[in-house]
Design an enzyme around this catalytic site. Sequence first.
Site, PDB file in Angstrom:
ATOM      1  CG  HIS A 121      -7.116  19.201  15.365  1.00 14.59           C
ATOM      2  ND1 HIS A 121      -5.899  19.819  15.481  1.00 14.59           N
ATOM      3  CD2 HIS A 121      -6.851  17.864  15.452  1.00 14.59           C
ATOM      4  CE1 HIS A 121      -4.937  18.914  15.626  1.00 14.59           C
ATOM      5  NE2 HIS A 121      -5.493  17.703  15.602  1.00 14.59           N
ATOM      6  CG  HIS A 153      -5.065  12.111  20.565  1.00 12.90           C
ATOM      7  ND1 HIS A 153      -3.917  12.179  21.328  1.00 12.90           N
ATOM      8  CD2 HIS A 153      -4.818  12.823  19.444  1.00 12.90           C
ATOM      9  CE1 HIS A 153      -3.008  12.901  20.676  1.00 12.90           C
ATOM     10  NE2 HIS A 153      -3.525  13.305  19.534  1.00 12.90           N
ATOM     11  CG  ASP A 211      -5.805  17.490  19.762  1.00  9.62           C
ATOM     12  OD1 ASP A 211      -6.434  18.249  20.525  1.00  9.62           O
ATOM     13  OD2 ASP A 211      -4.665  17.740  19.331  1.00  9.62           O
ATOM     14  CG  ASP A 212      -6.736  13.754  16.307  1.00  9.05           C
ATOM     15  OD1 ASP A 212      -6.557  14.948  16.006  1.00  9.05           O
ATOM     16  OD2 ASP A 212      -5.800  12.937  16.426  1.00  9.05           O
TER      17      ASP A 212
HETATM   18 ZN   LIG Z   1      -4.654  15.735  15.623  1.00  9.49          ZN
END
Ligand SMILES: [Zn+2]
Length: 394
Positions: free
Chosen positions: A194, A286, A143-144
């Site tokens: 996201h 992440h 993620d991210d």
């Molecule tokens: Zn996130």
Amino acid sequence: MDEHQQGRQDRERAAGNSRLIEDRQAGRNTAARPQAHRPSRNSGNGRRTAHRHRRYKRGKALYIALGIRAAFALIVLLLAVGAIRGITGMFRHHGQQQAEESTEEASSAEESAAPEETQNPNIVTSNGRQLDLTKPMVAVTFDDGPYASVGNQIMDTLAQCGGKATFFVVGNRAEKYTDELKRMASEGHEIGNHSYDHDEKLSKKDAKTIAWEFNSCDEEINKVAGVTPAVYRLPGGINSDTVRKTLTKPLISWSVDTEDWKTRNAQATVNAVVGHVRDGDIILMHELYQSTADACKTILPELVNEGYQLVTVSELIQYRSSGPLEQGVQYTDFHPKSGDAQAASSGTPTVDVDQETAGLAASAEESGSAAAPSGSSAAGSSAASSGGEDNTEN
Ligand SMILES: [Zn+2]
């Protein structure tokens, strides 16, 4: 014939011979040219010499003509042989080609017929490699991002072990990392959405704002990488009634939370995964931390060694979901249903953490609690632990 006569004849003969020699030389020098038939010089040597000369010339011309004809015949013969060889070679080549083509056709016919008839229908080709649907598979998600310095290391590791992963990226970061996003797409990884701004209070906002966040991120990714995300992950994994009614693409949570954002320790991240994974899991990491890139160098080959196939979320849905996914439901995993090894599961929905139950948790995703680890039990426990994911790093 008196002596005088004899002497004259001898002289004439000698003169004739020397003329003949001269003429031979002249003939040799001029044989190729028609203008060699210049006026005869048979001034004083009489008709005999001229006759001999003509005979000689006729003989020579005959030889030349014969030679030319012979050479011509030889050339024609050679050409004919060459042509025949060429033609037969062509036919032979054509025949070989036809034979090869028909063999190819036969084998491609076998191949195309194979999935139905002879080959294992559980072997499928997806994203450039083969998957065995009877063997365990897990979806590793990051993620991210995008964040090239970490993401490229992760993709290097994935390339080494033949795995594919899913990167849930934030739309407003895409422009900074266009090359990395293009690499994700070109290497068969999945780019998930996201949201555009990663607003962890998004689920509290109105439908229009929620729709804009995900539509804008879709558009941004499409603009940069030429692909449109098929799956969404909510910021913080926080769902709400408005989100459920607004977003129509599959919402993907996770079943294994590495808490890599919290420990930022490669060994801790490894420990959270190795020995804690089962078929159909979705693993959360992440893309922002070097420790995560380091951990992947151990985790990803280890999972492959244990027999797991590293698949994208969409592959997991395609091969493990028994039916269409429900709108507004966050899925944590696609574990096989017991006693149904072949068809696998329909996916496990989370018990959503709505804004009310999330309470003060600023980032439910970072706390690992927002999406229930698996199934029905996990929602409430850790909403109180707050934590700031360092999402400003870039
Ligand atoms: Zn996130």
